[in-house]
Enzyme design. Structure first.
Site, mmCIF file in Angstrom:
data_model
loop_
_atom_site.group_PDB
_atom_site.id
_atom_site.type_symbol
_atom_site.label_atom_id
_atom_site.label_comp_id
_atom_site.label_asym_id
_atom_site.label_seq_id
_atom_site.Cartn_x
_atom_site.Cartn_y
_atom_site.Cartn_z
ATOM 1 N N CYS A 195 41.838 -15.504 4.450
ATOM 2 C CA CYS A 195 41.847 -14.117 4.905
ATOM 3 C C CYS A 195 41.552 -14.071 6.403
ATOM 4 O O CYS A 195 40.557 -14.635 6.858
ATOM 5 C CB CYS A 195 40.792 -13.349 4.121
ATOM 6 N N GLU A 196 42.406 -13.410 7.157
ATOM 7 C CA GLU A 196 42.200 -13.361 8.607
ATOM 8 C C GLU A 196 41.051 -12.444 9.014
ATOM 9 O O GLU A 196 40.578 -12.517 10.141
ATOM 10 C CB GLU A 196 43.487 -12.944 9.322
ATOM 11 N N HIS A 197 40.589 -11.603 8.126
ATOM 12 C CA HIS A 197 39.508 -10.679 8.474
ATOM 13 C C HIS A 197 38.129 -11.325 8.435
ATOM 14 O O HIS A 197 37.266 -10.997 9.240
ATOM 15 C CB HIS A 197 39.530 -9.455 7.545
ATOM 16 N N HIS A 198 37.918 -12.241 7.467
ATOM 17 C CA HIS A 198 36.605 -12.878 7.332
ATOM 18 C C HIS A 198 36.688 -14.400 7.371
ATOM 19 O O HIS A 198 35.665 -15.067 7.286
ATOM 20 C CB HIS A 198 35.934 -12.437 6.019
ATOM 21 N N GLN A 254 47.260 -10.758 2.355
ATOM 22 C CA GLN A 254 48.154 -10.974 1.217
ATOM 23 C C GLN A 254 49.434 -10.163 1.336
ATOM 24 O O GLN A 254 50.514 -10.639 0.976
ATOM 25 C CB GLN A 254 47.420 -10.658 -0.090
ATOM 26 N N HIS A 310 40.150 -12.742 -3.880
ATOM 27 C CA HIS A 310 39.713 -12.847 -2.492
ATOM 28 C C HIS A 310 38.210 -13.081 -2.441
ATOM 29 O O HIS A 310 37.437 -12.214 -2.856
ATOM 30 C CB HIS A 310 40.080 -11.567 -1.726
ATOM 31 N N CYS A 367 36.337 -12.999 0.012
ATOM 32 C CA CYS A 367 35.669 -12.032 0.898
ATOM 33 C C CYS A 367 35.222 -10.797 0.118
ATOM 34 O O CYS A 367 34.291 -10.114 0.536
ATOM 35 C CB CYS A 367 36.578 -11.636 2.069
#
Length: 195
Positions: A87-90, A128, A156, A158
């Site tokens: 995941c690019e956010h976390h 995703q 996920h 995260c």
């Protein structure tokens, strides 16, 4: 370039990432010099390079490396392709499975190439939703089939180990083109086959 266990990583890149990981460990209050953590920065650096190796690969070229003329115009489905992404956010993993189908238009590709395309786009920092569309668009561009269908189901971490901490939540995304988008019958056939 795909990495195997025996292959080497770019040492300069590994060292630079490891330097930053060591700084992160220090900022977290850890002693990066203690026995259990001495090699951790290098291990994390190599893991990150492995988990993002897809940036070095071209999905369209993968498909075109094994393209064959074939007079077959029924659905080709590869389902339950294992999927591991970040995941690019976390920068935490999401793990699941991908189902990919296409309807040939005079050309087919080797079945393993479909799984390799999934791997190529999954091994990048991702969301995703984008991953689902990238897989569809790659196959559409490379083969020009009558339609492509992609469904991803993933957990996920995260969401599971931080934030809302919902360990049973599964995210499902889909992307369709051509016959899968325009024909409810074709789309339903695909959806029934992946149940």
């Amino acid at each position: 370039m795909a990495y195997t266990k025996e292959e080497k990583y770019d040492q300069k890149v590994t060292e630079e990432i490891a330097k930053h990981i060591k700084s992160i460990l220090d900022l977290l209050g850890e002693d990066a010099g203690r026995e259990g953590l001495q090699k951790t920065p290098e291990r994390v650096a190599k893991a990150m390079q492995f988990m993002t190796k897809g940036y070095e690969e071209d999905g369209v070229q993968i498909i075109r490396s094994a393209m064959f003329e074939e007079d077959y115009s029924q659905m080709v489905l590869v389902k339950d392709i294992e999927l591991y992404s970040v995941c690019e956010h976390h920068m935490l993993p999401f793990i699941g499975k991908c189902h990919v189908a296409y309807i040939p238009n005079g050309r087919i590709t080797g079945l393993s190439k479909i799984a390799r395309v999934v791997e190529t786009y999954a091994r990048r920092l991702q969301v995703q939703e984008r991953l689902t569309v990238q897989i569809r668009d790659c196959i559409q561009e490379a083969l020009h089939p009558l339609g492509v269908a992609v469904v991803i189901e993933a957990n996920h971490t995260c969401m599971q180990i931080r934030g809302v901490e919902k360990s049973n939540a599964i995210t499902t995304t889909s992307a369709f083109s051509g016959a899968f988008l325009n024909s409810e019958k074709t789309r339903n056939e695909f959806l029934n086959l992946i149940k």
